[in-house]
Design an enzyme around this catalytic site. Structure first.
Site, short mmCIF file in Angstrom:
data_model
loop_
_atom_site.label_atom_id
_atom_site.label_comp_id
_atom_site.label_asym_id
_atom_site.label_seq_id
_atom_site.Cartn_x
_atom_site.Cartn_y
_atom_site.Cartn_z
N THR A 119 2.55 7.04 1.66
CA THR A 119 3.56 8.06 1.95
C THR A 119 4.25 8.57 0.69
O THR A 119 4.55 7.80 -0.22
CB THR A 119 4.61 7.47 2.92
OG1 THR A 119 3.92 6.90 4.03
CG2 THR A 119 5.58 8.52 3.42
N ILE A 176 0.85 -1.20 0.00
CA ILE A 176 0.00 0.00 0.00
C ILE A 176 0.88 1.24 0.00
O ILE A 176 1.81 1.36 0.81
CB ILE A 176 -1.02 0.01 1.15
CG1 ILE A 176 -1.79 1.34 1.16
CG2 ILE A 176 -0.39 -0.23 2.51
CD1 ILE A 176 -3.22 1.22 1.56
N GLU A 193 -4.73 -2.18 11.41
CA GLU A 193 -3.31 -2.03 11.06
C GLU A 193 -2.48 -1.69 12.30
O GLU A 193 -1.38 -2.18 12.50
CB GLU A 193 -3.26 -0.90 10.04
CG GLU A 193 -1.93 -0.64 9.45
CD GLU A 193 -2.04 0.37 8.29
OE1 GLU A 193 -3.14 0.51 7.70
OE2 GLU A 193 -1.04 1.01 8.00
#
Ligand SMILES: Cc1cc2nc3c(=O)[nH]c(=O)nc-3n(C[C@H](O)[C@H](O)[C@H](O)COP(=O)(O)OP(=O)(O)OC[C@H]3O[C@@H](n4cnc5c(N)ncnc54)[C@H](O)[C@@H]3O)c2cc1C
Length: 375
Positions: free
Chosen positions: A120, A117, A239
């Site tokens: 950032t 994923i 998460e």
């Protein structure tokens, strides 16, 4: 834990001992695990353990995932970013359309696809709303432009969820998640360097660049633009718990190695464990570990019951990783100079621990989230 989970734990431990531990050094040197590890894990039923069987998963629960995370930590394995893969899996489970689930989940469960994923960017991490990666509709596709950094599994990924803006003027409502399938085969996709890290050296962490990266419009997660921020917010508690579970287990492992050492290492005619300083420090750490274990098990149960809220998950992440770093540091001290030698597990635990306070939302952001729940 129950009998079935105990048996499962034995299998996980055997898998790690056979397929991971012997290769750790080689993986750390070249900065990524064997691609085949993912296929082997899929075949052994260790991927997507909490995904329904109709999608190729094992039909278990988060308890199975927690067992794997704990065993990885007990074995000192940080090279295999399975946690990230499972985070991606749950974006699909929680946010994808039925057609997308059928298309991707079986491949994530078999190891044919590795999940990553990309949130950032070089210019923004904590402030997700400030992402600049842009996705513009062009016929049946999106054209994506931008760059991402620090992406775990960026080297091996076969399913990359990209956090991007589909509407620059709409703030959080302009964010969407778009999945790039087998991205290295797509024009406009460039993988940058593998980044050199203080620890977790065997785990691949990459820079990614998108220059008119063309992705089919049907890969928009959930099928509606502007849902990305809410999709992210929904998945983040899980998460954060994943990081907290690994943190407490890693601190338990540090304690285990340290007790072995201080029981046999001698100085001034005594074992280290006979010195009052050792006894009191380890008594304090064992107390913290006991509190941590009770709290993390409480959080796991909350998640299993569908009741884990964002503030409690943030506590598990910040407090768990803070304690991990403190406990590992204090344990290392008992090893004297040997604690600084990377052939000793405690030294690698020290290197591996630091980033836990940074990724998955920094610990400062976790405290912000908890504070907001107090307003
Ligand atoms: C090994 C590794 C793996 C990673 N894997 C991934 C991945 O797979 N996918 C991905 O998208 N990202 C990943 N990241 C990125 C990670 O999530 C970010 O580094 C993290 O969210 C922080 O963002 P930043 O680095 O931009 O720091 P910044 O956001 O610039 O923060 C810098 C400092 O300012 C503080 N700060 C920022 N805002 C506030 C505030 N409001 N109040 C108080 N303090 C604040 C932060 O806490 C931090 O101490 C990874 C990072 C590492 C190191």
């Amino acid at each position: 834990m129950n009998e079935e989970l105990t048996l499962f734990r034995d299998n996980v431990r055997k898998f790690i001992a056979a397929e991971i531990t012997p290769h750790e050094e080689q993986w750390a040197e070249r900065q990524y695990v064997d691609r085949d590890l993912w296929h082997k894990a899929g075949a052994a039923g260790l991927l997507c353990t909490d995904v329904a069987e109709e999608y190729g998963g094992a039909g278990g629960t988060f308890a199975h995932e927690a067992v794997i995370l704990e065993e990885q930590a007990y074995a000192g394995n940080t090279a295999w970013a399975k946690g990230v893969h499972e985070i991606v899996t749950h974006y699909i489970v929680g946010c994808a359309t039925p057609e997308q689930k059928k298309r991707w989940l079986p491949k994530l469960a078999s190891g044919e696809m590795v999940g990553a994923i990309a949130m950032t960017e070089p210019g923004t991490g904590s402030d997700l709303q400030a992402v600049r990666t842009r996705a513009e509709r062009d016929g049946d596709s999106y054209l994506i432009n931008g760059s991402k950094t620090f992406i775990s599994n960026g080297h091996h990924c076969g399913l990359l969820i990209i956090v991007c803006k589909t509407d620059l003027s709409a703030g959080a409502k302009g964010i969407s998640l778009i999945a790039a399938e087998n991205p290295t085969e797509l024009p406009g996709y460039k993988r940058g360097r593998l980044l050199h890290k203080i620890g977790q050296k065997g785990q691949d962490t990459a820079e990614l660049f998108f220059e008119n990266l063309r992705v089919p419009a049907e890969n928009l997660l959930g099928g509606r633009e502007g849902q990305g921020f809410y999709q992210l917010m929904n998945q983040l508690p899980r998460e954060r718990l994943i990081i907290g579970v690994g943190a407490i287990a890693a601190a338990e492992a540090a304690m285990h190695h340290t007790l072995d050492y201080v029981r046999q290492r001698k100085a001034f005619g005594k074992t280290l464990l006979e010195f009052q300083n050792t006894r009191f420090k380890l008594a304090e750490r064992q107390t913290e570990l006991t509190i941590g274990r009770v709290f993390i098990d409480h959080c796991i149960q909350k998640l299993l019951d569908g009741k884990l809220d964002a503030a409690t998950a943030s506590m598990a992440k910040w407090w768990g990783t803070q304690k991990q770093c403190e406990i590992v540091d204090e344990c290392l001290q008992f090893f004297g100079g040997f604690g600084y030698m990377t052939e000793y597990p405690i030294a690698r635990m020290y290197q591996d621990a630091r980033v836990q306070k940074i990724y998955g939302g920094t610990n400062e952001i976790m405290k912000e989230l908890i504070a907001r729940s107090l307003e």
